[in-house]
Enzyme design. Structure first.
Site, PDB file in Angstrom:
ATOM      1  N   LYS A  47       0.808  -1.236   0.000  1.00 29.43           N
ATOM      2  CA  LYS A  47       0.000   0.000   0.000  1.00 29.43           C
ATOM      3  C   LYS A  47       0.836   1.278   0.000  1.00 29.43           C
ATOM      4  CE  LYS A  47      -4.224  -1.904   1.985  1.00 29.43           C
ATOM      5  NZ  LYS A  47      -5.173  -1.943   3.116  1.00 29.43           N
ATOM      6  N   ASP A  83      -9.903   2.797   2.128  1.00 31.07           N
ATOM      7  CA  ASP A  83      -9.986   2.200   3.478  1.00 31.07           C
ATOM      8  C   ASP A  83     -10.507   3.230   4.482  1.00 31.07           C
ATOM      9  OD1 ASP A  83      -9.080  -0.369   2.894  1.00 31.07           O
ATOM     10  OD2 ASP A  83      -6.976   0.160   3.211  1.00 31.07           O
TER      11      ASP A  83
HETATM   12  P1  NAP Z   1       0.167  -4.880   8.574  1.00 34.16           P
HETATM   13  O1  NAP Z   1       0.486  -3.664   7.797  1.00 34.16           O
HETATM   14  O2  NAP Z   1       1.060  -6.072   8.486  1.00 34.16           O
HETATM   15  O3  NAP Z   1       0.062  -4.412  10.120  1.00 34.16           O
HETATM   16  C1  NAP Z   1      -0.230  -5.335  11.151  1.00 34.16           C
HETATM   17  C2  NAP Z   1       0.041  -4.719  12.510  1.00 34.16           C
HETATM   18  O4  NAP Z   1      -0.255  -5.711  13.505  1.00 34.16           O
HETATM   19  C3  NAP Z   1       1.511  -4.326  12.733  1.00 34.16           C
HETATM   20  O5  NAP Z   1       1.562  -3.272  13.654  1.00 34.16           O
HETATM   21  C4  NAP Z   1       2.073  -5.602  13.347  1.00 34.16           C
HETATM   22  O6  NAP Z   1       3.245  -5.407  14.110  1.00 34.16           O
HETATM   23  C5  NAP Z   1       0.936  -5.987  14.274  1.00 34.16           C
HETATM   24  N1  NAP Z   1       1.003  -7.395  14.652  1.00 34.16           N
HETATM   25  C6  NAP Z   1       1.164  -8.455  13.838  1.00 34.16           C
HETATM   26  N2  NAP Z   1       1.187  -9.590  14.564  1.00 34.16           N
HETATM   27  C7  NAP Z   1       1.071  -9.211  15.863  1.00 34.16           C
HETATM   28  C8  NAP Z   1       1.045  -9.925  17.094  1.00 34.16           C
HETATM   29  N3  NAP Z   1       1.141 -11.281  17.126  1.00 34.16           N
HETATM   30  N4  NAP Z   1       0.871  -9.242  18.235  1.00 34.16           N
HETATM   31  C9  NAP Z   1       0.785  -7.887  18.214  1.00 34.16           C
HETATM   32  N5  NAP Z   1       0.808  -7.139  17.073  1.00 34.16           N
HETATM   33  C10 NAP Z   1       0.948  -7.817  15.920  1.00 34.16           C
HETATM   34  O7  NAP Z   1      -1.284  -5.432   8.203  1.00 34.16           O
HETATM   35  P2  NAP Z   1      -2.574  -4.534   7.824  1.00 34.16           P
HETATM   36  O8  NAP Z   1      -2.641  -4.329   6.364  1.00 34.16           O
HETATM   37  O9  NAP Z   1      -2.590  -3.349   8.732  1.00 34.16           O
HETATM   38  O10 NAP Z   1      -3.770  -5.543   8.184  1.00 34.16           O
HETATM   39  C11 NAP Z   1      -4.024  -5.868   9.539  1.00 34.16           C
HETATM   40  C12 NAP Z   1      -5.364  -6.577   9.666  1.00 34.16           C
HETATM   41  O11 NAP Z   1      -6.416  -5.723   9.261  1.00 34.16           O
HETATM   42  C13 NAP Z   1      -5.475  -7.845   8.823  1.00 34.16           C
HETATM   43  O12 NAP Z   1      -6.144  -8.826   9.575  1.00 34.16           O
HETATM   44  C14 NAP Z   1      -6.322  -7.399   7.653  1.00 34.16           C
HETATM   45  O13 NAP Z   1      -7.075  -8.461   7.094  1.00 34.16           O
HETATM   46  C15 NAP Z   1      -7.239  -6.391   8.330  1.00 34.16           C
HETATM   47  N6  NAP Z   1      -7.796  -5.403   7.381  1.00 34.16           N
HETATM   48  C16 NAP Z   1      -9.134  -5.373   7.222  1.00 34.16           C
HETATM   49  C17 NAP Z   1      -9.698  -4.440   6.355  1.00 34.16           C
HETATM   50  C18 NAP Z   1     -11.184  -4.396   6.177  1.00 34.16           C
HETATM   51  O14 NAP Z   1     -11.660  -3.809   5.191  1.00 34.16           O
HETATM   52  N7  NAP Z   1     -11.953  -4.978   7.070  1.00 34.16           N
HETATM   53  C19 NAP Z   1      -8.893  -3.519   5.664  1.00 34.16           C
HETATM   54  C20 NAP Z   1      -7.507  -3.588   5.867  1.00 34.16           C
HETATM   55  C21 NAP Z   1      -6.971  -4.534   6.729  1.00 34.16           C
HETATM   56  P3  NAP Z   1       4.664  -5.911  13.506  1.00 34.16           P
HETATM   57  O15 NAP Z   1       5.004  -4.930  12.418  1.00 34.16           O
HETATM   58  O16 NAP Z   1       5.547  -5.867  14.696  1.00 34.16           O
HETATM   59  O17 NAP Z   1       4.446  -7.298  12.949  1.00 34.16           O
END
Ligand code: NAP
Length: 265
Positions: A47, A83
């Site tokens: 992104k 988003d």
């Molecule tokens: P991302 O950029 O990888 O960010 C994930 C975040 O969660 C990072 O801060 C990461 O920290 C943290 N994290 C990962 N594993 C963790 C753990 N075990 N304990 C604590 N923190 C943890 O991913 P994203 O794009 O933001 O997506 C995150 C979630 O949102 C996904 O489940 C995705 O499907 C969902 N989402 C939903 C929508 C919707 O329309 N509903 C839209 C976008 C995203 P680190 O960097 O330290 O790993």
């Protein structure tokens, strides 16, 4: 859900899923410029990486520096972020949150958190942003122009015990709890949830995460991420086609697709 919307409008377009490695992004964008494409969606981890490869950013994408939707305009590629609309629209649909802005606790500081925090700040919420790597929360706060409304910290029980009292909204933007199993919960076990809290999990697969089940058991109102998914997709559909999106149809199609996966409930 996009294919259902295209079919309902009599459009011959088709939504394709392309697994693109980081070094394949320039090649894919060159392909988009060759014609025959309306545009596309961009998801984790591309992104922000896609931004310098585009010709123009419009709307929230310019402020956020993150793009989830691309529109092909002639041979130009325009980046948008829907988003933010998806999250905003799904929050506005919650009667429990219509009293207006208050205090929100956001778990995780990745790509989705960027859109969530941006939207909350824009609507006057004070945000406590917690990440397992607190420096990631600090960097996200610094990257947002409204950062004055953010406090940051580490995602652990003592910090949550300090942040949660007084908060009206808890948003999980980490993937913790997402399919596939084993299901997990981003909140440490020691943390108690007040029934006044609205708990919003961006995850939509499974339909009810362990966090949402725990929140419901504590008497909280809850939402999963399906409404946000559909709303951001509907906004993208309108950008691509210039048509109003058939949102109810798209929601039904998304629910049916999740049910067909067999693990949504
Ligand atoms: P991302 O950029 O990888 O960010 C994930 C975040 O969660 C990072 O801060 C990461 O920290 C943290 N994290 C990962 N594993 C963790 C753990 N075990 N304990 C604590 N923190 C943890 O991913 P994203 O794009 O933001 O997506 C995150 C979630 O949102 C996904 O489940 C995705 O499907 C969902 N989402 C939903 C929508 C919707 O329309 N509903 C839209 C976008 C995203 P680190 O960097 O330290 O790993």
């Amino acid at each position: 859900m996009q294919d259902a919307a295209f079919a309902a409008a009599g459009l011959a377009h088709r939504y394709e899923l392309l697994d693109v490695p980081a070094d394949g992004l320039p090649t894919l964008l060159r392909l988009l410029r060759t014609g025959g494409w309306l545009g596309g969606n961009v998801t984790v981890p591309h992104k922000t990486a896609v931004v310098p490869l585009l010709d123009e950013l419009r709307g929230d994408a310019a402020d956020l520096g993150a793009v989830n939707t691309i529109q092909v305009e002639g041979d130009r590629l325009i980046g948008y972020n829907t988003d933010t609309f998806g999250f905003e629209d799904s929050l506005a649909a919650q009667p429990a949150l219509r009293r207006g802005a208050g205090q929100a606790v956001v778990l995780g500081a990745g790509g989705a958190a960027r859109a969530v925090v941006w939207t909350l700040l824009r609507h006057g919420w004070a945000v406590c942003l917690l990440a397992r790597r607190p420096e990631q929360a600090v960097a996200l706060a610094a990257a947002l122009a409204h950062a004055a409304g953010i406090t940051t910290g580490v995602l652990d029980a003592p910090t949550l015990a300090a942040c949660l009292p007084g908060a009206q909204l808890l948003v999980n933007t980490t993937p913790v709890g997402m399919w596939p199993p084993p299901a997990a919960d981003p909140l440490p076990a020691a943390v108690a949830l007040s029934p006044d809290l609205f708990v919003y999990d961006l995850i939509y697969r499974p339909y009810e995460t362990r966090l949402l089940a725990r929140a419901a058991a504590a008497g909280c109102r809850t939402s999963n991420g399906l409404a946000m998914l559909v709303a951001q997709g509907a906004a993208a559909y309108t950008i691509w086609t210039g048509l109003d999106a058939p949102r109810r149809l798209m929601r039904t199609a998304a629910e049916q697709a999740l049910l067909a996966l067999g693990d949504a409930a």
